[in-house]
Design a protein around this motif. Structure first.
Motif, PDB file in Angstrom:
ATOM      1  N   LEU A 392       0.666  -1.334  -0.049  1.00 63.43           N
ATOM      2  CA  LEU A 392       0.074  -0.130  -0.132  1.00 63.43           C
ATOM      3  C   LEU A 392       0.895   1.316   0.007  1.00 63.43           C
ATOM      4  CD1 LEU A 392      -2.648  -0.828   2.765  1.00 63.43           C
ATOM      5  CD2 LEU A 392      -3.116  -0.882   0.423  1.00 63.43           C
ATOM      6  N   PHE A 393       1.990   1.181   0.301  1.00 63.25           N
ATOM      7  CA  PHE A 393       2.856   2.314   0.767  1.00 63.25           C
ATOM      8  C   PHE A 393       3.478   3.020  -0.684  1.00 63.25           C
ATOM      9  CE2 PHE A 393       1.609   1.358   4.621  1.00 63.25           C
ATOM     10  CZ  PHE A 393       2.720   0.406   5.412  1.00 63.25           C
ATOM     11  N   VAL A 394       3.497   4.244  -0.847  1.00 64.75           N
ATOM     12  CA  VAL A 394       4.094   4.903  -1.977  1.00 64.75           C
ATOM     13  C   VAL A 394       4.607   5.956  -1.696  1.00 64.75           C
ATOM     14  CG1 VAL A 394       2.506   4.132  -4.072  1.00 64.75           C
ATOM     15  CG2 VAL A 394       2.054   6.163  -2.635  1.00 64.75           C
ATOM     16  N   ASP A 396       7.343   8.290   0.797  1.00 61.51           N
ATOM     17  CA  ASP A 396       8.577   8.115   1.342  1.00 61.51           C
ATOM     18  C   ASP A 396       8.642   8.382   2.886  1.00 61.51           C
ATOM     19  OD1 ASP A 396      10.523  10.600  -0.178  1.00 61.51           O
ATOM     20  OD2 ASP A 396       8.529  10.757   0.953  1.00 61.51           O
ATOM     21  N   GLU A 401       2.471   9.203   3.530  1.00 60.07           N
ATOM     22  CA  GLU A 401       1.196   7.894   3.309  1.00 60.07           C
ATOM     23  C   GLU A 401      -0.071   8.402   4.007  1.00 60.07           C
ATOM     24  OE1 GLU A 401       1.313   5.540   1.821  1.00 60.07           O
ATOM     25  OE2 GLU A 401       3.432   5.165   1.568  1.00 60.07           O
TER      26      GLU A 401
ATOM     27  N   ALA C 174      -3.898  -3.307  -4.686  1.00 60.68           N
ATOM     28  CA  ALA C 174      -3.648  -2.552  -3.500  1.00 60.68           C
ATOM     29  C   ALA C 174      -4.176  -1.063  -3.794  1.00 60.68           C
ATOM     30  CB  ALA C 174      -2.082  -2.577  -2.920  1.00 60.68           C
ATOM     31  N   ARG C 175      -3.418  -0.443  -4.676  1.00 59.09           N
ATOM     32  CA  ARG C 175      -3.969   0.881  -4.940  1.00 59.09           C
ATOM     33  C   ARG C 175      -5.655   1.025  -5.171  1.00 59.09           C
ATOM     34  NH1 ARG C 175      -0.871   3.407  -3.149  1.00 59.09           N
ATOM     35  NH2 ARG C 175      -1.782   5.156  -4.039  1.00 59.09           N
ATOM     36  N   ARG C 178      -6.914   1.585  -1.888  1.00 64.41           N
ATOM     37  CA  ARG C 178      -6.769   2.646  -1.231  1.00 64.41           C
ATOM     38  C   ARG C 178      -7.741   3.907  -2.070  1.00 64.41           C
ATOM     39  NH1 ARG C 178      -1.202   4.654   0.849  1.00 64.41           N
ATOM     40  NH2 ARG C 178      -2.746   6.328   1.757  1.00 64.41           N
ATOM     41  N   LEU C 193       6.347   1.671  -8.659  1.00 62.48           N
ATOM     42  CA  LEU C 193       7.152   2.258  -7.651  1.00 62.48           C
ATOM     43  C   LEU C 193       7.460   1.287  -6.392  1.00 62.48           C
ATOM     44  CD1 LEU C 193       9.088   4.400  -7.550  1.00 62.48           C
ATOM     45  CD2 LEU C 193       7.458   5.707  -6.355  1.00 62.48           C
ATOM     46  N   PRO C 194       6.114   0.893  -5.730  1.00 66.97           N
ATOM     47  CA  PRO C 194       6.310  -0.268  -4.633  1.00 66.97           C
ATOM     48  C   PRO C 194       6.774  -1.388  -4.987  1.00 66.97           C
ATOM     49  CG  PRO C 194       4.154   0.768  -4.726  1.00 66.97           C
ATOM     50  CD  PRO C 194       4.827   1.144  -5.985  1.00 66.97           C
TER      51      PRO C 194
END
Lengths: 547, 320, 363
Positions: A392-394, A396, A401, C174-175, C178, C193-194
């Protein structure tokens, strides 16, 4: 082999050199202020299974990595003191020169695979040792037999199950002829049957081959009865090596059997179900057959259930992942979804979250069909914390987040105050990442919260925090569906349990009934107090305090 | 996924992170010593000949040179792989570090996966999107090797090891090498001037790559075709250039320009985060680290005696 | 997976190289057709060869041929011949001297284009057949010791690339969790990117595992040997560069350039073999060069030798001019060579392949 024998043997033979020796080891990482390990000294002998116990951040992984020299050759940092393994000092021997005495298997064995095929992976370490081909072939065959991998020899590594991958990883270091095996959380990602297989293999290696096996585990209930000694890291940088009963008598981190023993005043502290049952006869006599549990929120709240799954069929290509699944979840319920890896739990959750349309049947959540909604609307009805929270993390930073989520910041502060706003999300521990993902998903405040295997890598403290959060959600009238194979967590927090096998629902009912139906995988308290249906130490504590 | 290794404590603040980023702008993962540089230079010379031979072998009077000219594509098909093997062997001499090999492999795998998503057999633009930041962050030698290996890896994955492969490999190697040669903007590390520079380089690299691959293809494709567009061994360089220009306009320009623009846009949009991610990983991997002598320290009264090899004091040491 | 019973993958590549070299020496369409059919025959005769790869290359060859014919139609030839169709002429700017767009399209020019295209097509088919019969991945196991690290990097890339693709799909899901829409290039980019982050973290874990299992152990290193080898490699590269320049430019003679090239190649090979003696690695079950492999390689050599011989014996038959329009002759020596290649391919037996998924039900 009972533990007093081991101690006696060691005392009788002072000339027997220890296999692993730490002498006043202090380890400080490059960017850190304080050392992770402070003045740690101990000795480990041959043929022992050592369990390393400690909260997250206490330095377990550092200690394990120091045994084969990865700390500090690979990670950088400053190591004071000496680590001597089989007579070799890690100061002068980098990890590659310890490859024939120490084998290291990390938390994710698949991340350490270098080749594509099982057989090549087993031979890889031997190639670097320069062994002649005949020796290599013989050892590969031996290890295939020892670890029951013979029928998998030509298979591709990415097609194996988690337990099989773990065994291949163990085999790939065994072929080098190591004397010490170091494993970092070997069973955390495995379901109970696979975990049992791996632990059986490890105990066989200790007893039949005389290896020294050092394991770090959070889920002590699985491992503790096999441990010969326990290395306890309280969290202040020190390490204490002790007999298991003595260690568990003082350790704040302990499996349910130990907590129950402390509560009931049993001495010496039993570590296995068998030992505990000998003490438990009196307790079983005094307790009623069932604790008083709050009635599960049911149709009494009136109206439609929050989740209605009718006759759901799900397919991936030609394989059918779910067959005619029916499920109802009411508001205020916490439902645990259990089953082997591959039984369809994740598929059910992705269908509930609306990520995939059902092949047949229907999925209705909060009055809508989530797969028909646009994502920005679907999150108002159902949110899912995936098995890999880092997906889920994009951003930094943690603050990045949570940008745009109004209540996210306060939620995170209440859930995990120790996480700094400027920390990089991927630098957080497993528990930290889970709590951050949970804060993100909770900030949408959807009526249904889904969690996919949240307990990987969590220690007991983090699990308690998670359980408290989920209970609070249920009390607030929301619903939670939790896919897990951690039966202790299910016993703590779930009002209902649904068991899936091969895509079908095989059990669906109150947790106490479902979870005690198979004695082999019931919670420890249930197994100790069998045939009474008590699930957690908390329930026993309440009953004893009430009188 | 949770890491194999213990997580070092996170850096204290964002400000510290930024200066660490700019300081790392000068670190390289594969040191190019004089002999590696020589090897890459010579290999590139052969590569330039391999692409540019049509403009070289113009001669008056035909005969022997013409016979050789028609052989040239095939000769280079054999020589260039050998040259690549030699230069890779020379670079591999400095590659003995497991971290470099692992990072090469992983980035090449990412690039290959990107290519199956967005590229065709002749195109390689999605690969550049990863290749250029990697070359910039990790140095020229790494960029060259990564370019060569990404193309090779993606050919192995798709099963398409064709005659174009050695030429694609060296051209991609040049793109990575060039990205590492861009000027170090220490003050602007991670900010928009650096991204703009990379973006412009991306567009240029895309155009040049397309033109160069078209140049490789030209003599093969046009033997026996009409004069004016075909390669003519008897003509001089200027005539051949005009022939090639006609061929390029007819076949490739229409694809190359949109691809170059797409490259530039891609790098402008996502180049910053990618660059930051690679730099962060390089810092965590601490390339070029090795044990350095630390300050000796007396042991705290150990009653069991000194170390096994008879040292008087227990010396700590530091890896940076 | 057959490891011992399989053929050394290099044998197939030599065979295919021989056929491609034979095709490079001729533009005789019938001979080229014969070579192409020998290649396809070899692939068809081996049931475990990956035919889809050959099909992929055949499609590329078809596209190349079609492009060639299109170019021949649009850019017409000034030479006289039997006109097939007459297109309207388009004026050309004077900078492109000698170019004609439109005008009469002659059958001879089309056939010349076809002949040249077939050469390229046979080359492509040969590459496809080599990949189909001997998976290039299995070549990674045969690398010389000097290229070991590079081979490890490539095998890591090949093993991980499919996993990154699935990781990208997971991150895209996962996007959506969100609240972001699932389609579009921007979302795809944010998904990449992830995956990159995960890949980079994974590289560190992978390096730790490799280190812990002994990657990079070296025996006693003799620095003089290293210097000698490096010097040899650099000199070899210099020789190759000079020789290729000499082959192409008018002033040099081939009697100087070719031996220089051979010397450079030999020096490079010697340097690489000698250079890594200090590595202590051994190899687990490496593919062996068996007599059967010699047979297959000899088939390829026979093809190219026979074509060269035919060029000496019957000089015109390899490059028929096409003016006038007649059926070209096919020299029997060349036919014999091609048949020899086909026979050797038939004798090869089960080729060595990398393991694929076991079918359901296989024990």
């Amino acid at each position: 082999m009972t533990r007093p024998d081991v101690a006696a043997r060691r005392a009788a033979d002072p000339g027997h050199p220890p296999v692993v020796e730490f002498r006043q080891v202090t380890m400080t990482y490059p960017d850190a202020d304080a050392p992770v390990l402070r003045d740690v000294s101990f000795e480990l002998g041959e043929g022992e299974l050592i369990l390393v116990v400690g909260p997250t951040g206490a330095g377990k992984s550092t200690l394990l990595s120091a045994i084969n020299g990865l700390v500090p050759h690979f990670t950088g940092g400053r190591l004071d003191g000496q680590v001597i393994v089989a007579g070799r000092d890690t100061r002068t021997h980098p990890p590659r020169e310890l490859a024939d005495v120490v084998g290291y298997v990390g938390q994710d064995p698949a991340a350490g695979f270098v080749t594509e095929v099982v057989e090549d992976e087993l031979a890889y370490a031997m190639e670097w040792l320069g062994l002649p081909p005949t020796v290599m072939r013989r050892r590969v065959e031996d290890v295939l037999d020892l670890l029951d991998l013979a029928r998998l020899r030509g298979r591709r590594l990415d097609e194996l199950s988690g337990g099989e991958q773990q065994r291949v990883a163990i085999g790939s270091v065994l072929t080098a002829g190591v004397r010490v095996l170091v494993l970092d959380e070997p069973t955390s990602a495995l379901d109970p049957p696979a975990a049992e297989e791996v632990l059986a293999v490890l105990t066989r290696l200790v007893h039949d081959l005389g290896l020294t096996v050092v394991i770090a585990e959070h889920r002590l209930e699985r491992v503790i009865q096999y441990a010969d000694r326990i290395l306890r890291l309280p969290g202040d940088g020190s390490a204490v090596l002790d007999e298991p009963s003595a260690a568990m008598a003082v350790s704040p981190l302990a499996p349910p059997v130990v907590h129950l023993a402390r509560l009931a005043g049993w001495h010496p502290v039993p570590l296995s179900i068998r030992e505990a049952r000998r003490y438990a006869a009196r307790l079983r006599a005094t307790l009623p057959p069932n604790p008083s549990r709050p009635t599960a929120p049911s149709r009494s709240l009136g109206g439609e259930p929050l989740v209605a799954v009718r006759d759901l069929v799900a397919r991936y290509g030609t394989t059918t992942a779910l067959r005619h699944v029916n499920l109802r979840v009411e508001r205020g319920e916490v439902v645990a979804l259990m089953g082997r890896n591959g039984s369809g739990k994740t598929t059910l959750l992705t269908h509930l979250a609306g990520l995939r349309p059902p092949a047949r049947g229907e999925v209705i959540v909060d009055g809508v069909r989530p797969h028909r909604l646009r994502p920005v609307e679907a999150v108002r009805h159902v949110t899912l914390v995936p098995a890999e929270p880092s997906d889920l993390f994009v951003a930094d930073s943690v603050a990045g987040e949570l940008r745009g989520l109004p209540r996210g910041r306060e939620l995170l502060r209440s859930l995990a105050p120790e996480i700094a706003d400027t920390a990089h999300p991927r630098d957080l521990s497993a528990g930290g990442q889970l709590l951050l993902a949970l804060a993100i998903m909770l900030s949408y405040d959807a009526p249904l919260l889904l969690l996919d295997e949240p307990t990987r890598g969590l220690d007991y403290a983090a699990k308690e925090r998670l359980a408290a959060i989920l209970r609070a959600r249920a009390e607030a009238g929301r619903a939670v569906v939790l896919a897990t194979h951690d039966v202790e967590l299910a016993a703590e927090v779930a009002t209902r349990t649904v068991v899936l096998a091969d895509g079908e629902v095989v059990a669906d009912g109150p947790t106490a009934e479902v979870v005690t139906a198979t004695p082999a995988f019931a919670p420890q308290v249930a197994r100790i107090l069998h045939p009474l249906r008590w699930l957690t130490v908390g329930e026993v504590r309440e009953a004893l305090e009430a009188g | 996924m949770t890491s194999l290794l213990p997580r070092p404590a996170p850096p204290r603040s964002q400000a510290v992170q930024r200066t660490a980023d700019s300081a790392d702008a000068g670190r390289t993962a594969i040191r190019l010593r004089w002999r590696s540089t020589a090897a890459v230079t010579l290999a590139s010379l052969v590569g330039v000949l391999a692409f540019g031979w049509p403009f070289l072998s113009g001669v008056r009077g035909g005969g022997e040179a013409v016979a050789h000219a028609s052989d040239a594509p095939w000769v280079f098909l054999l020589i260039l792989p050998l040259v690549l093997v030699v230069v890779l062997a020379e670079l591999a001499d400095g590659l003995l570090d497991a971290k470099t090999v692992a990072m090469l492999g992983v980035l090449a795998g990412c690039g290959a996966a990107l290519r199956t998503f967005g590229g065709d057999v002749t195109g390689a633009s999605p690969v550049f999107f990863l290749l250029m930041p990697a070359g910039r962050a990790l140095g020229r030698g790494f960029g060259f090797t990564l370019g060569v290996l990404t193309l090779f890896g993606s050919a192995l994955i798709t099963g398409g090891v064709g005659p174009w492969l050695p030429f694609q490999m060296i051209a991609a190697g040049w793109v990575g090498f060039g990205a590492g040669c861009l000027p170090r903007l220490r003050r602007f590390a991670g900010r928009w001037p650096e991204i703009a520079m990379l973006s412009a380089y991306g567009a240029l690299a895309g155009l040049v790559y397309g033109a160069v691959m078209d140049l490789w293809f030209w003599p093969f494709q046009t033997t026996g075709l009409a004069p004016g567009i075909a390669y003519d061994p008897a003509a001089d360089a200027a005539t051949n250039l005009s022939h090639f220009a006609a061929f390029y306009l007819a076949t490739s320009l229409g694809f190359d320009v949109p691809r170059a623009v797409a490259n530039a846009v891609l790098v402008a949009v996502a180049g910053g985060p990618v660059l930051a991610a690679i730099r962060r990983a390089a810092r965590r991997a601490a390339f070029g680290s090795g044990p350095a002598r630390g300050i000796p320290r007396t042991p705290t009264g150990d009653p069991t005696g000194s170390a096994a090899d008879g040292e008087e004091r227990v010396r700590p040491w530091t890896c940076r | 997976m057959s490891r011992d019973g399989g053929l050394h993958p290099g044998a197939w590549w030599v065979w295919a190289l021989g056929l491609a070299a034979a095709a490079s020496r001729t533009t005789n369409p019938l001979l080229l057709l014969l070579l192409a059919s020998v290649i396809v025959f070899a692939v068809v005769v081996h049931p475990s060869a990956r035919r889809t790869v050959l099909g992929f290359f055949a499609r590329i060859a078809a596209v190349v041929l079609a492009l060639r014919l299109a170019l021949a139609v649009v850019f017409t030839s000034p030479f006289p011949g039997h006109t097939v169709v007459r297109l309207p002429s388009v004026p050309v700017p004077s900078v492109f001297a000698g170019l004609r767009i439109g005008g009469p399209v002659t059958a001879e020019s089309l056939l010349a284009a076809l002949d040249g295209g077939m050469q390229l097509a046979v080359l492509l088919l040969a590459a496809g057949a080599a990949s189909a019969l001997a998976d290039p991945r299995s070549l990674l196991r045969c690398l010389p010791a000097a290229l070991y690290e590079v081979g490890v990097a490539v095998s890591i890339a090949v093993a991980l690339a499919p996993q990154f693709a699935t990781a990208a799909r997971r991150v895209r899901e996962a996007r959506r969790l969100r609240g972001e829409a699932g389609r579009g290039p921007v979302v795809w980019l944010r998904a990449a990117l992830p995956v990159l982050h995960g890949a980079l973290e994974r590289s560190i874990d992978l390096a730790a595992a490799m280190d812990a299992r002994g990657f990079g152990r070296r025996g006693p290193v003799r620095p003089w040997r290293r210097h000698v080898v490096t010097a040899a490699l650099v000199v070899a590269l210099l020789a190759c560069a000079a020789a290729t320049y000499g082959l192409l430019s008018p002033g040099f003679r081939s009697s100087v350039s070719l031996p220089l090239l051979a010397a450079g190649v030999g020096l490079a090979a010697a340097g690489m073999i000698v250079g890594r003696r200090d590595a202590v690695r051994s190899r687990y079950r490496p593919p062996r060069w068996t007599p059967r492999a010699w047979l297959v390689a000899a088939g390829g050599a026979a093809a190219v030798v026979s074509v060269v011989l035919a060029g000496h014996l019957t000089p015109g038959s390899l490059t028929p001019t096409g003016y006038p329009l007649t059926w070209p002759q096919v020299p029997t020596v060349a036919v014999a060579g091609a048949l020899g290649a086909a026979l050797s391919a038939l004798s090869a037996g089960t080729p060595d392949t990398v393991p694929r998924t076991l079918r359901a039900g296989t024990p």
